[in-house]
Design a protein around this motif. Structure first.
Motif, PDB file in Angstrom:
ATOM      1  N   MET A 253      21.816  55.817  56.513  1.00 42.82           N
ATOM      2  CA  MET A 253      21.611  55.154  55.233  1.00 42.82           C
ATOM      3  C   MET A 253      22.736  55.472  54.260  1.00 42.82           C
ATOM      4  O   MET A 253      23.239  54.597  53.556  1.00 42.82           O
ATOM      5  N   ALA A 254      23.153  56.740  54.225  1.00 47.42           N
ATOM      6  CA  ALA A 254      24.204  57.150  53.295  1.00 47.42           C
ATOM      7  C   ALA A 254      25.549  56.540  53.665  1.00 47.42           C
ATOM      8  O   ALA A 254      26.340  56.182  52.791  1.00 47.42           O
ATOM      9  N   LYS A 255      25.804  56.395  54.963  1.00 46.26           N
ATOM     10  CA  LYS A 255      27.094  55.884  55.431  1.00 46.26           C
ATOM     11  C   LYS A 255      27.315  54.424  55.028  1.00 46.26           C
ATOM     12  O   LYS A 255      28.455  53.959  54.929  1.00 46.26           O
ATOM     13  N   LYS A 256      26.224  53.704  54.770  1.00 46.66           N
ATOM     14  CA  LYS A 256      26.351  52.299  54.367  1.00 46.66           C
ATOM     15  C   LYS A 256      27.128  52.162  53.060  1.00 46.66           C
ATOM     16  O   LYS A 256      27.889  51.216  52.879  1.00 46.66           O
ATOM     17  N   SER A 257      26.904  53.089  52.133  1.00 49.58           N
ATOM     18  CA  SER A 257      27.603  53.024  50.854  1.00 49.58           C
ATOM     19  C   SER A 257      28.698  54.086  50.737  1.00 49.58           C
ATOM     20  O   SER A 257      29.398  54.142  49.735  1.00 49.58           O
ATOM     21  N   ASP A 258      28.829  54.922  51.754  1.00 51.78           N
ATOM     22  CA  ASP A 258      29.859  55.963  51.760  1.00 51.78           C
ATOM     23  C   ASP A 258      30.496  56.004  53.148  1.00 51.78           C
ATOM     24  O   ASP A 258      30.215  56.902  53.950  1.00 51.78           O
ATOM     25  N   PRO A 259      31.374  55.038  53.461  1.00 54.17           N
ATOM     26  CA  PRO A 259      31.943  54.934  54.816  1.00 54.17           C
ATOM     27  C   PRO A 259      32.695  56.177  55.278  1.00 54.17           C
ATOM     28  O   PRO A 259      32.806  56.420  56.475  1.00 54.17           O
ATOM     29  N   ARG A 260      33.223  56.961  54.353  1.00 53.81           N
ATOM     30  CA  ARG A 260      33.995  58.149  54.720  1.00 53.81           C
ATOM     31  C   ARG A 260      33.134  59.410  54.779  1.00 53.81           C
ATOM     32  O   ARG A 260      33.664  60.528  54.802  1.00 53.81           O
ATOM     33  N   LEU A 261      31.827  59.229  54.819  1.00 55.09           N
ATOM     34  CA  LEU A 261      30.927  60.378  54.834  1.00 55.09           C
ATOM     35  C   LEU A 261      31.222  61.307  55.999  1.00 55.09           C
ATOM     36  O   LEU A 261      31.262  62.531  55.849  1.00 55.09           O
ATOM     37  N   GLY A 262      31.430  60.746  57.182  1.00 52.41           N
ATOM     38  CA  GLY A 262      31.704  61.563  58.362  1.00 52.41           C
ATOM     39  C   GLY A 262      32.953  62.417  58.203  1.00 52.41           C
ATOM     40  O   GLY A 262      32.975  63.589  58.603  1.00 52.41           O
ATOM     41  N   LEU A 263      34.007  61.842  57.604  1.00 53.87           N
ATOM     42  CA  LEU A 263      35.249  62.583  57.402  1.00 53.87           C
ATOM     43  C   LEU A 263      35.052  63.715  56.398  1.00 53.87           C
ATOM     44  O   LEU A 263      35.598  64.822  56.588  1.00 53.87           O
ATOM     45  N   TRP A 264      34.273  63.455  55.360  1.00 55.49           N
ATOM     46  CA  TRP A 264      33.996  64.497  54.371  1.00 55.49           C
ATOM     47  C   TRP A 264      33.223  65.661  55.007  1.00 55.49           C
ATOM     48  O   TRP A 264      33.520  66.836  54.750  1.00 55.49           O
ATOM     49  N   ILE A 265      32.244  65.320  55.828  1.00 57.48           N
ATOM     50  CA  ILE A 265      31.445  66.364  56.483  1.00 57.48           C
ATOM     51  C   ILE A 265      32.315  67.179  57.443  1.00 57.48           C
ATOM     52  O   ILE A 265      32.252  68.408  57.480  1.00 57.48           O
TER      53      ILE A 265
END
Length: 235
Positions: free
Chosen positions: A21-33
């Motif tokens: 759900m978060a990745k839908k509005s934050d595509p770079r979430l994986g890179l940040w994590i």
């Protein structure tokens, strides 16, 4: 086939759903994590490695410590960015303030939609340490103000001695943005002791019992965020 409720999912599945759900509005979430995990692991490794010690036991502690600090860093970043993404997805939807208020911890009682207009301007009620907080949200500041004034008068008839606050959730001047709503409410002070809350809640039940049985406004209500909060904190 219906989607299982968040509380019926395992913790791992809840994390996966929150991430998706978060990745839908934050595509770079994986890179940040990933970046936070690697940075945390590097810092943890360096700090523990500099501590006195030698041999294989010291090496094991260093590696384990690096892994744990890395995971902590990744989860911290995930929690913050996932919460920010959730607010971004909810903002502007009817009932978004009620969903955000669900993040309040124990000692707070949230009653969504205690009053509303046909145009979906609504008032939610929060009872907690500050007293009673009436939270309004909707498309018309004038209608919200009138609705809050009406609710204030009703509440003052039954709990006149209890501090009562009015908050409007929104982005206009004098309003509180959705991401800051919970923090704003919790900073209103500590005016009511836990023992007094029981009496206040009983009086409010009498007030609510006298309300007309009018159907709730139509439209989707955002998912309560309380499950996400508990999940990200490991509860």
């Amino acid at each position: 086939m219906s989607t299982p409720a968040p509380e019926n999912l395992s913790r791992r599945k809840q994390l996966v759903r929150s991430y998706q759900m978060a990745k839908k509005s934050d595509p770079r979430l994986g890179l940040w994590i990933l970046g936070a995990t690697l940075l945390g692991a590097a810092v943890g490794f360096l700090v523990i490695w500099l501590l006195p010690g030698d041999g294989w036991i010291s090496t094991v502690f260093t590696v384990v410590g690096a892994i744990l600090t890395g995971l902590l860093g990744g989860m911290t970043v995930f929690g913050r960015r996932a919460q920010r993404a959730a607010y971004s997805q909810m903002e502007g939807q009817p009932g978004a303030a009620a969903a955000a208020l669900g993040m309040l911890r124990r000692g707070w009682k949230v009653d969504p939609v205690v009053a509303f207009t046909k145009q979906q301007d609504v008032v939610h009620r929060v009872v907690g340490p500050p007293g009673i907080v009436l939270v309004g949200e909707g498309s018309s500041p004038a209608r919200i103000k009138a609705l809050l004034t009406s609710e204030r008068r009703k509440h003052e008839r039954v709990v006149a001695e209890t501090p009562l606050f009015e908050v409007v959730c929104g982005r206009e001047e004098g309003q509180v943005p959705l991401p800051k709503l919970v923090k704003h409410v919790t900073k209103l002070g500590r005016n009511v002791k836990p023992a007094q809350m029981t009496d206040v809640l009983n009086r409010l039940k009498a007030l609510d019992a006298n309300r007309s049985n009018i159907p709730l406004p139509k439209g989707p209500m955002p998912t309560n965020m309380k499950g996400m909060r508990g999940n990200l904190r490991g509860r």
